[in-house]
Design an enzyme around this catalytic site. Structure first.
Site, PDB file in Angstrom:
ATOM      1  N   GLU A  96      12.868   9.164 -57.092  1.00 11.95           N
ATOM      2  CA  GLU A  96      13.363   9.393 -58.498  1.00 11.95           C
ATOM      3  C   GLU A  96      11.990  10.953 -59.245  1.00 11.95           C
ATOM      4  OE1 GLU A  96      12.241   6.276 -60.844  1.00 11.95           O
ATOM      5  OE2 GLU A  96      14.545   5.547 -60.122  1.00 11.95           O
ATOM      6  N   GLU A 125      19.076   2.855 -55.729  1.00 11.60           N
ATOM      7  CA  GLU A 125      18.271   1.593 -56.296  1.00 11.60           C
ATOM      8  C   GLU A 125      19.234   0.827 -57.425  1.00 11.60           C
ATOM      9  OE1 GLU A 125      14.765   2.002 -58.558  1.00 11.60           O
ATOM     10  OE2 GLU A 125      14.127   2.635 -57.019  1.00 11.60           O
TER      11      GLU A 125
END
Length: 319
Positions: A14, A221
């Site tokens: 991320e 995710e």
């Protein structure tokens, strides 16, 4: 070394969230440098990713045969009015700012053209003598382009967008869009940003397929936050909805999805929320020095999905 056993690697998880820590005080290290800090951090992370990929490619890949990517996160932006060309263009711009920032240099070389145009223009309007968005050298473009063996996607929610200016610092002001939610969508989870929109994932997978040539993709995710209930049926419904959307993308839209990972196996430390929001399939008692663990209903559900390859109804046995 783990290279003889671990064959799937992520260089940076991320990076857009990491970069926000240099823009405003919502993420560590909480440097309030606005978009100047945000873009510089993103630029640095992309170069770092490229260098790590090339190092593995040169030193380890010939013998270990692993695959490497960078996990790119973010909401998917949907036009508020699907009949409005302005909203359609705004959603495309927002998506380029949200995930094109990291995907475009990796898959196509350099930043998205629309992003370059808008940031350069915004910088001039603000009286800055250079663009806030840094420029790659030709060597850096070559370093970064092609540094993903699969597309790694972290995704939880979507938003409607229209032209405007959103006060939430999580949304890039340079891109000139304002977000909203559809009243027909499901209620937010305990994490207020996490509003279930399963079809948003399907639309995102189609967008990625069309934008980057349908690369092999792993959803690295996807999950649901709550208060730690053992009978976590909201989590089960969330995962079922998003898995159904993924299956539709695969079978109806020919999206090249090769893997799906739930976030998370265990309750854990969630950014600035700490231990207050629980994402695990397994409950962790953080008040117990032994950190005792208890499988939740979602654990049994997902265990059955993995073992049968089907979206089955969970049993009440939490083994």
């Amino acid at each position: 070394y783990y290279g003889d056993r671990v064959k799937w690697w992520i260089t940076i998880n991320e990076p857009i969230e990491v970069s926000k820590g240099y823009a405003f005080k919502g993420y560590a290290p909480s440097l309030n440098l606005n978009n100047t800090g945000f873009y510089l951090a993103a630029h640095t992370l992309l170069i770092a990713h490229g260098k790590v990929y090339r190092l593995y490619e040169d030193m380890f890949k010939p013998t270990q045969q692993g695959k490497i990517s960078i996990s790119i996160s973010g909401v998917f932006f949907i036009p508020k009015n699907a009949e409005s060309d302005d909203d359609i263009n705004t959603a495309e711009r927002a998506n380029q700012f949200e995930r094109g920032l990291f995907s475009h240099p990796v898959y196509k070389g350099d930043y998205p053209p629309i992003m370059r145009k808008w940031v350069d223009t915004k910088s001039k309007e603000e009286g800055i003598p250079w663009s806030k968005l840094p420029t790659f050298t030709e060597d850096e473009i070559k370093l970064i382009k092609g540094t993903a063996d699969f597309y790694a996607l972290n995704h939880y929610s979507s938003r409607l967008v229209t032209n405007g200016s959103d006060p939430d610092p999580n949304y890039n002001s340079d891109a000139a869009y304002v977000t909203s939610v559809d009243e027909a969508w499901l209620k937010p989870s305990v994490a207020p940003w996490l509003i279930p929109v399963p079809d948003g994932l399907r639309q995102l997978l189609i967008w990625l397929k069309n934008e980057y040539g349908n690369p092999p993709l792993i959803i690295t995710e996807n999950g649901y936050g709550d208060n730690g209930e053992l009978d976590d049926f909201d989590r089960i419904n969330y995962i079922k909805g998003y898995l159904n959307a993924t299956l539709r993308a695969i079978h109806e839209n020919n999206c090249n999805v090769i893997g799906f990972t739930v976030w998370s196996l265990l309750d854990n430390f969630e950014w600035t929320d700490g231990y207050s929001i629980h994402f695990g399939l397994v409950k962790v008692d953080f008040n117990d020095p032994q950190r005792t663990r208890i499988p939740k209903a979602s654990y049994t559900f997902f265990k059955n999905v993995v073992s049968t390859g089907q979206l089955v109804t969970p049993s009440t046995n939490k083994d």
